[in-house]
Design an enzyme around this catalytic site. Structure first.
Site, PDB file in Angstrom:
ATOM      1  N   LYS A 151      34.178  41.871  71.465  1.00  0.00           N
ATOM      2  CA  LYS A 151      35.187  40.559  71.160  1.00  0.00           C
ATOM      3  C   LYS A 151      35.962  41.078  70.314  1.00  0.00           C
ATOM      4  O   LYS A 151      37.299  40.619  70.240  1.00  0.00           O
ATOM      5  CB  LYS A 151      34.296  39.100  70.939  1.00  0.00           C
ATOM      6  N   ARG A 204      29.929  28.831  70.343  1.00  0.00           N
ATOM      7  CA  ARG A 204      28.784  29.684  70.729  1.00  0.00           C
ATOM      8  C   ARG A 204      27.650  28.795  71.145  1.00  0.00           C
ATOM      9  O   ARG A 204      26.543  29.140  71.395  1.00  0.00           O
ATOM     10  CB  ARG A 204      28.378  30.216  69.225  1.00  0.00           C
ATOM     11  N   ARG A 246      28.057  50.831  65.005  1.00  0.00           N
ATOM     12  CA  ARG A 246      29.320  50.216  64.200  1.00  0.00           C
ATOM     13  C   ARG A 246      28.960  50.283  62.698  1.00  0.00           C
ATOM     14  O   ARG A 246      28.279  50.315  62.008  1.00  0.00           O
ATOM     15  CB  ARG A 246      29.242  49.057  64.672  1.00  0.00           C
ATOM     16  N   ARG A 290      26.539  46.691  58.892  1.00  0.00           N
ATOM     17  CA  ARG A 290      26.360  45.238  58.695  1.00  0.00           C
ATOM     18  C   ARG A 290      24.480  45.027  58.769  1.00  0.00           C
ATOM     19  O   ARG A 290      23.892  45.529  59.631  1.00  0.00           O
ATOM     20  CB  ARG A 290      26.624  44.578  59.842  1.00  0.00           C
ATOM     21  N   ARG A 319      19.494  38.719  67.971  1.00  0.00           N
ATOM     22  CA  ARG A 319      20.611  37.927  68.177  1.00  0.00           C
ATOM     23  C   ARG A 319      20.939  38.161  69.768  1.00  0.00           C
ATOM     24  O   ARG A 319      21.572  37.213  70.207  1.00  0.00           O
ATOM     25  CB  ARG A 319      21.925  39.016  67.643  1.00  0.00           C
TER      26      ARG A 319
END
Ligand code: AP5
Length: 210
Positions: free
Chosen positions: A13, A88, A123, A156, A167
């Site tokens: 996203k 969300r 990431r 992160r 998640r």
């Protein structure tokens, strides 16, 4: 143009929002980035959100809805915006409707859970400006250093494998029902996001024109 990007954590996203923002010259509004900034600054919103974001749970609706109300009232949103990570939950989508915001397109970036794990474990994000990279798919020019601001790239907390599983569970239970919500309004377009960033970007822009 007012656009919502839906999709699992790590579906891409943020990556696609950045491309659309550059092409259409409208702001990318990432609730995740706003909350992480609030956390860094030690503000009240940050304190309220800390335990939720770090454990991979959703921050309470009322906190995020207030963030969005304030953000979309700003001048740079007059010609449109891209919501990256909001809504969300159904309650958040209803809150957006009740603000009188008419959304033009909702893109669902579709990526299988198995692919998500490798995207998120690789990431790296800039500690200073939040820009996102990947150790394999989007390398910075210099290892560990942000191309945009020279900041240090870190992982992160919520990208660690155990939290990623949580998640994904939250996504399937609370966010996926939004697909039906926007399909029923005739706004939803599905973008296959499994391939390269370039291919996904091509499909994203096709879906915006459709
Ligand atoms: P948020 O920051 O929104 O996280 P997320 O939805 O989990 O999304 P991500 O940022 O992890 O992924 P992305 O889809 O943007 O993928 P990206 O482009 O970076 O939210 C974090 C937390 O904040 C939530 O868990 C919650 O606690 C809270 N929160 C936020 N909004 C909320 C709300 N509305 N309500 C309640 N709580 C909220 O890509 C991932 C990686 O893959 C990158 O490294 C990228 O380079 C790479 N990549 C991208 N596309 C491709 C591709 N096509 N091929 C190969 N690699 C790719």
């Amino acid at each position: 143009m007012k656009i919502i990007l839906l999709g699992a954590p790590g579906a891409g996203k943020g990556t696609q929002a950045e491309k659309i923002s550059e092409a259409l010259n409208i702001p990318q509004i990432s609730t995740g980035n706003i909350i992480r900034e609030a956390l860094k600054s030690g503000s009240e919103v940050g304190l309220k959100a800390k335990e939720f974001i770090e454990s991979g749970r959703l921050v309470p609706d009322e906190v995020v809805i207030d963030i969005i109300k304030d953000r979309i009232a700003k001048d740079d949103c007059a010609n449109g915006f891209i919501l990256d990570g909001f809504p969300r939950t159904i309650a958040q989508a209803e809150a957006l409707d009740s603000m009188g915001i008419s959304i033009d397109r909702v893109l669902d970036i579709n990526v299988a859970d198995e692919v998500i794990a490798s995207r998120l474990s690789g990431r790296r994000v800039c500690e200073a400006c939040g820009s996102s990279y990947h150790i394999e798919f989007k390398k910075p020019a210099v290892d560990g250093v942000c191309d945009k601001c020279g900041g240090t790239l870190i992982q992160r907390k919520d990208d660690h494998p155990d939290t990623v599983a949580d998640r994904l569970k939250v996504y399937h239970e609370q966010t996926e029902p939004l697909k039906e919500y926007y399909k029923n309004k005739g706004k939803l377009r599905v973008v296959e996001g499994q391939d390269s960033v370039e291919q996904t970007t091509y499909l994203t822009f096709c879906a915006l024109e459709d």
